[in-house]
Design a protein around this motif. Sequence first.
Motif: not given
Length: 883
Positions: A400-408
């Motif tokens: 989730p941390s990787l995906i959250d970084f890309m979404i933000n």
Amino acid sequence: MARSSADDVELRRACEAAIDGGGGKQKVVLCIRVAKSRGVWGKAGKLGRQQMAKPRVLALTTKSKGQRTKAFLRVLKYSTGGILEPAKIYKLKHLSKVEVIQNDPSGCTFMLGFDNLRMQSVAPPQWTMRNKDDRNRILMCILNMCKEILGGIPKVVGIDIVEMALWAKENTPAKTSQVATKDGPATSVMTENDSQITVERDLVSQAEEEDMEALLGTYVMGIGEAEAFSKRLKRELLALEAANVHALLESEPIVEEVLQGLEAASICVEDMDEWLGIFNVKLRHMREDIESIESRNNKLELQSVSNKVLIEELDKLLERLQIPSEFEAALTGGSFDEANMIKNIEACEWLTGAIKNIEVPNLEPCYAKLRAVKEKRAEFVLLKCTFVRRASEFLRNYFPSLIDFMINDKSYFSQRGQLKRPDHADLRYKCRIYARLLQHIKSLDKNCLGPLRKAYCHSLNLLLRREAREFSNELRASTKVSKSSTVWLEGPPGSSQTTNSADSSSASEAYSRMLTVFIPLLVDESSFFAHFMCFEVSALAPSESFGSNKFGSDGTETNLAAHTGSDVKHKNNSNELEILNECLRELLDGIQEDFYSVVDWACKIDSLCCISMHGITDRYLSTQKADVAGFVRVLLDDLETRVSMLFSRFVDDACYQIEKYEKNVRQMGVLPYIPRFATLATRMEQYIQGQSRDLVDQAYTKIVSIMFVTLERVAQVEPKYADIVLLENYAAFQHSLYDLANVVPTLAKFYHQASESYEQACLRHINMVIYIHFEKLFQFARRIEELMFTIAPEEIPFQIGMSKMELRKTLKSSLSGLDKTVSAMYRKLQKNLTAEELLPSLWEKCKKEFLDKYGSFLKLVAKIYPNETVSSVAEMRELLSTM
């Protein structure tokens, strides 16, 4: 004379029981008791001592097998309980020699020689009978069996043939013997006299008989009577016996000297045998002592070797049970940063190997029950649980941390005025760092992969849906199109149907671009997920496994795990395949909505875009047949279904617009939907791509069928003008679709159908016009045809109204003022015809049809009224050509 053992019935029964258990497979011909002893070979034998004779029973047996009979000599001995049991068996076909031992003064000892004995260096056994009668009886039985069964007799040594023949003549009791015939063994009764005569004849050859006769002849020369000859022989016998007695008395000192020497030698041999016995006892005691010493020595050596091997095994076991300190630190409290992953992987590999090494297949079963091994196994399991828990918790937070970084970060997505293709290269690179860690987690605890897969799918699903939504919105916003307000096949006849063609193509290109960007992305993500999350499926689930998958009414995928059942590998991996399908559903679920929105948007701009979108979707489906991502194929199947549904709705609307023309009270001229359909078909052909030919052909079939049905119904509103409406519209249909019908088979079929309908309508209309202006002429011809069915042709002129006068009146009224009549007929054709370009061809058809009917009329007149003069067809054709 004592009774022979050969006549002992109890002995025969005992022999039969010992040989085959009384089953009767072998028949006992003769059984007799004998004494067995081992003979000596010349000077090499022992002196002064012979082996003790052993009681035995010799049995001659036969066995029948088909048409053949086999003969055997069986030796039976007495067991401890006095019961006969088989000792040896000889086949009589191998008997080569029968020798009576000369050393035995009684003449009761003989020897049988067989040519198949392996140990020829060992003296064969000697058989001693109770008397000569028993000896002669068994030897005669052996020779008779050899002669009768085998067809020949062995060599006989040391026995007088004449003596045996005389004995056989004196012993002539009837007996039953078995002989071999061509039809098989047969039992016959004969006397011993017959048998012995046969034997004598067989044993004494012709040459020997001649020698015996010559010898006897020397004795009877000069002798007149047998009695005188007998006295002479007695005198000679007494002289010979006296000479033998005298020789014996003279050799007595020599015999006594020999006997004394033999006695001295016997005493020496007895002394030597006593000393050898003493030495044998001492040697036996010495051998027992040596064996005891060797046994103790072997035990000591075995104990030494066992202790050495035990120490080595314990060292190996301790090496397996020892935990290296650096691995223990990494497994219990190490970091999962990228820099420490190499050390973590090495620790996982060691832990996996250590757990396997203390399991029964790799460890001796006796060691598995040791307390130290059990405790160490529990310690390894605790270490495994600790490491798996820590690694799973880290990865659940890492994805989730990787995906959250890309979404933000908005730079990853499409923005206004800028379409951005999704790029997951960096994401996959960071995930691959932990790929081997996931493999080890699976090998340590397979159940921990479920939550990790769900966490990865949930996080990546948010990213993919965001990327698809942003890309779809910007794609529609950046496409320069304006919604088409034109409704096909409806509106005033002069309205334009060609607007927005450029805009429609741009909408199709936008849909194609959406598929080009995201279909390969979804395929790659599905394949990467299957590899990354350690799914064990053959070829990663070929797309055929997903052939029956569909989306539900709410847009979610249902029944992804469908199996063909024909592939053994798919059956073996069915559980893995179901789990993979479920995870892919969670990974990609919801992204289909953005594809649907593009399809709906393009369809609102121009419904004909469905044709090109259908072809684009088919092209992608054909390239995804061997793909690994079942969800992607299901998505494409559902997109194709949605496009087909929208296009079907457009076709239904077009058919409805056509059917509305039926409600008008009167329709004259060419109906508006005829030329508009040609324009629509031209546009549809421009949109065909890939495999969408079937879709367009189905639309053609449905629309044209409704057009023709509606045209027929509109024409019937006013039957008076029905044919004119039909021929004008069918002609317009052919004219407008002439070019397309040459290249489109489906339209060519309807083109030919319209051509046939046009010809029929023209024929009906022309016949109507002709009958209006020449009604009397052709009614007269019709009456002639009707009368010809009932009366002869020559009687017709005598019927009422059918005379020659009536014919002349009809010709005069119909053909006088022909130019005016023809002009009226031309005006009649022109009167209600709105399509002036059809008039020339229609008029030519009318003249041709009139001339054909007129020619038929002339044939009837010539047949009924042969003498009447009427204008010919050529004159009438020339007359019409001038008008």
